[in-house]
Design a protein around this motif. Sequence first.
Motif, PDB file in Angstrom:
ATOM      1  N   GLU A   2       0.819  -1.210   0.000  1.00 27.57           N
ATOM      2  CA  GLU A   2       0.000   0.000   0.000  1.00 27.57           C
ATOM      3  C   GLU A   2       0.855   1.263   0.000  1.00 27.57           C
ATOM      4  N   LEU A   3       1.985   1.233   0.687  1.00 29.79           N
ATOM      5  CA  LEU A   3       2.875   2.385   0.666  1.00 29.79           C
ATOM      6  C   LEU A   3       3.390   2.650  -0.747  1.00 29.79           C
ATOM      7  N   ASP A   4       3.845   1.607  -1.423  1.00 32.15           N
ATOM      8  CA  ASP A   4       4.350   1.807  -2.779  1.00 32.15           C
ATOM      9  C   ASP A   4       3.226   2.069  -3.775  1.00 32.15           C
ATOM     10  N   ASP A   5       2.009   1.589  -3.484  1.00 30.37           N
ATOM     11  CA  ASP A   5       0.860   1.973  -4.315  1.00 30.37           C
ATOM     12  C   ASP A   5       0.699   3.494  -4.320  1.00 30.37           C
ATOM     13  N   THR A   6       0.880   4.093  -3.158  1.00 30.01           N
ATOM     14  CA  THR A   6       0.764   5.553  -3.042  1.00 30.01           C
ATOM     15  C   THR A   6       1.955   6.256  -3.675  1.00 30.01           C
ATOM     16  N   PHE A   7       3.152   5.845  -3.279  1.00 28.38           N
ATOM     17  CA  PHE A   7       4.378   6.530  -3.705  1.00 28.38           C
ATOM     18  C   PHE A   7       4.570   6.451  -5.212  1.00 28.38           C
ATOM     19  N   LEU A   8       4.414   5.278  -5.786  1.00 28.54           N
ATOM     20  CA  LEU A   8       4.751   5.065  -7.192  1.00 28.54           C
ATOM     21  C   LEU A   8       3.653   5.511  -8.148  1.00 28.54           C
ATOM     22  N   ALA A   9       2.537   5.973  -7.623  1.00 29.77           N
ATOM     23  CA  ALA A   9       1.510   6.583  -8.472  1.00 29.77           C
ATOM     24  C   ALA A   9       1.711   8.093  -8.611  1.00 29.77           C
ATOM     25  N   ALA A  15      10.370   1.598 -12.107  1.00 30.90           N
ATOM     26  CA  ALA A  15      10.055   1.015 -10.802  1.00 30.90           C
ATOM     27  C   ALA A  15       8.549   0.894 -10.618  1.00 30.90           C
ATOM     28  N   ALA A  16       7.793   1.907 -11.058  1.00 31.66           N
ATOM     29  CA  ALA A  16       6.343   1.885 -10.922  1.00 31.66           C
ATOM     30  C   ALA A  16       5.724   0.814 -11.821  1.00 31.66           C
ATOM     31  N   VAL A  17       6.232   0.688 -13.053  1.00 31.15           N
ATOM     32  CA  VAL A  17       5.724  -0.347 -13.959  1.00 31.15           C
ATOM     33  C   VAL A  17       5.912  -1.730 -13.341  1.00 31.15           C
ATOM     34  N   GLU A  18       7.084  -1.971 -12.784  1.00 32.16           N
ATOM     35  CA  GLU A  18       7.344  -3.263 -12.140  1.00 32.16           C
ATOM     36  C   GLU A  18       6.397  -3.489 -10.964  1.00 32.16           C
ATOM     37  N   HIS A  19       6.157  -2.454 -10.186  1.00 35.65           N
ATOM     38  CA  HIS A  19       5.318  -2.604  -8.994  1.00 35.65           C
ATOM     39  C   HIS A  19       3.857  -2.893  -9.351  1.00 35.65           C
ATOM     40  N   PHE A  20       3.323  -2.188 -10.350  1.00 41.64           N
ATOM     41  CA  PHE A  20       1.898  -2.315 -10.681  1.00 41.64           C
ATOM     42  C   PHE A  20       1.608  -3.439 -11.681  1.00 41.64           C
ATOM     43  N   LYS A  21       2.641  -4.096 -12.175  1.00 41.74           N
ATOM     44  CA  LYS A  21       2.465  -5.115 -13.222  1.00 41.74           C
ATOM     45  C   LYS A  21       1.574  -6.262 -12.743  1.00 41.74           C
ATOM     46  N   ASP A  22       0.640  -6.648 -13.613  1.00 40.78           N
ATOM     47  CA  ASP A  22      -0.223  -7.831 -13.403  1.00 40.78           C
ATOM     48  C   ASP A  22      -1.067  -7.739 -12.135  1.00 40.78           C
ATOM     49  N   PRO A  74       1.391   3.778 -13.182  1.00 41.22           N
ATOM     50  CA  PRO A  74       2.684   4.458 -13.278  1.00 41.22           C
ATOM     51  C   PRO A  74       2.549   5.834 -13.913  1.00 41.22           C
ATOM     52  N   PRO A  75       3.395   6.776 -13.526  1.00 42.69           N
ATOM     53  CA  PRO A  75       3.405   8.072 -14.212  1.00 42.69           C
ATOM     54  C   PRO A  75       3.938   7.904 -15.629  1.00 42.69           C
ATOM     55  N   PRO A  76       3.654   8.839 -16.522  1.00 36.43           N
ATOM     56  CA  PRO A  76       4.169   8.744 -17.897  1.00 36.43           C
ATOM     57  C   PRO A  76       5.699   8.696 -17.916  1.00 36.43           C
TER      58      PRO A  76
END
Length: 378
Positions: free
Chosen positions: A17-24, A294-301, A311-313
């Motif tokens: 959840e922390l990285d859901d927030t940070f990496l968005a 990093a965001a793409v890897e985190h949110f993948k699948d 992920p941001p652009p």
Amino acid sequence: MYPPPDGQDLTEEQARELDDTFLASDPFQYFSSRIASLLTWHEGAPMSDVPLPEPEPGSIRAEFNQHLQRPAADGPFKELDVHAQVAADALAVRHHAAEALLRLACARLAPSMGAGVRCLWAEIAAGPTQIAEVIERLNASAQEADPGERMLRALVEPGRLETARGSPEIVDACNVLVEWLGYAARLLSPAEIDLQAGHNKVKHGLAVRARSDMRVTFLTTPPNADGSVPLSALTGPDAIDIFDQPVLELLARGPKVDGHRQGLEVTQLRLKPSALLAEAYMLAMAHGALFHVAAVEHFKDRDDLREYQLPPPFPGYPVGGPRPKNIDAHAPLGMRFPLTTPPGGGQVRREAGIGFRDRFQILDIDHANRSSGRVVDG
């Protein structure tokens, strides 16, 4: 809301959840907006007798004036003050982008070896306090196996790796970003002209003077007998401009030399806002590329994400540059002048001189015979 504490380490749910927030988030747009605001203010600040127009009702400036019970920051402002402020803030945003890049790269390429659940936000937030340790860890990581491949994986999305390996343009652009990472490390490392000290003095109490009314030029033509200097001597081919841009003056103790503390010294930094902001943009671009992957890897699948959790652009690949050597690379960084001897005794080990990116030129100044003069037409 986040899950409550369940031990001394983060749980998998908390880390996710922390990285859901940070990496968005979108740090590249933050830096781009900040850079644009300085460029716009430098060009459009009210510097005549006319202040800013009345703010729109409900705007942040209108609320600001309401809080202070008067239009407190509507201007007009003096041109010298605006240009000095923009130059100092340009230095600050460049160092901010450089430190952000180094700390993110350290978290991605040289993370701590703790046994807890991986969380990029926590890795950055709880990482080394001193930037010197961040740089040391990155340097050690560069000596490990396959540094080029690990860097490529950090800058290119997993699904585009094979395409990237076969593209000379993308490989070259990644090498450009790597050069900016190295430049960030140089900016925040000890040096003959201490840029890091300048940033810290701005950040911690504004113990500096930013000024845009100072010019320093080295002349080979001596003054006339009456002390006058012809204007042509300042603009001719034998004149060397040292300070032709705003200057930041700071007072600080010099870094240790061979383990020995040094005395007070005054440093004058040359601040060219356009170059500082261009460098800040490229540092932010490198940071944005690392952050996006990093965001793409985190949110993948993931099938549990909300519409705003993505992920941001990607900031793009800087094919062809610019590299650090392409931006104001040969201009002086600044000058320094020692004021006191080391507190432990002994001779001054950091002499007066002019610093450049690749060298420091010591100056032997004859203080006893210094003189003043005036510039005249001719």
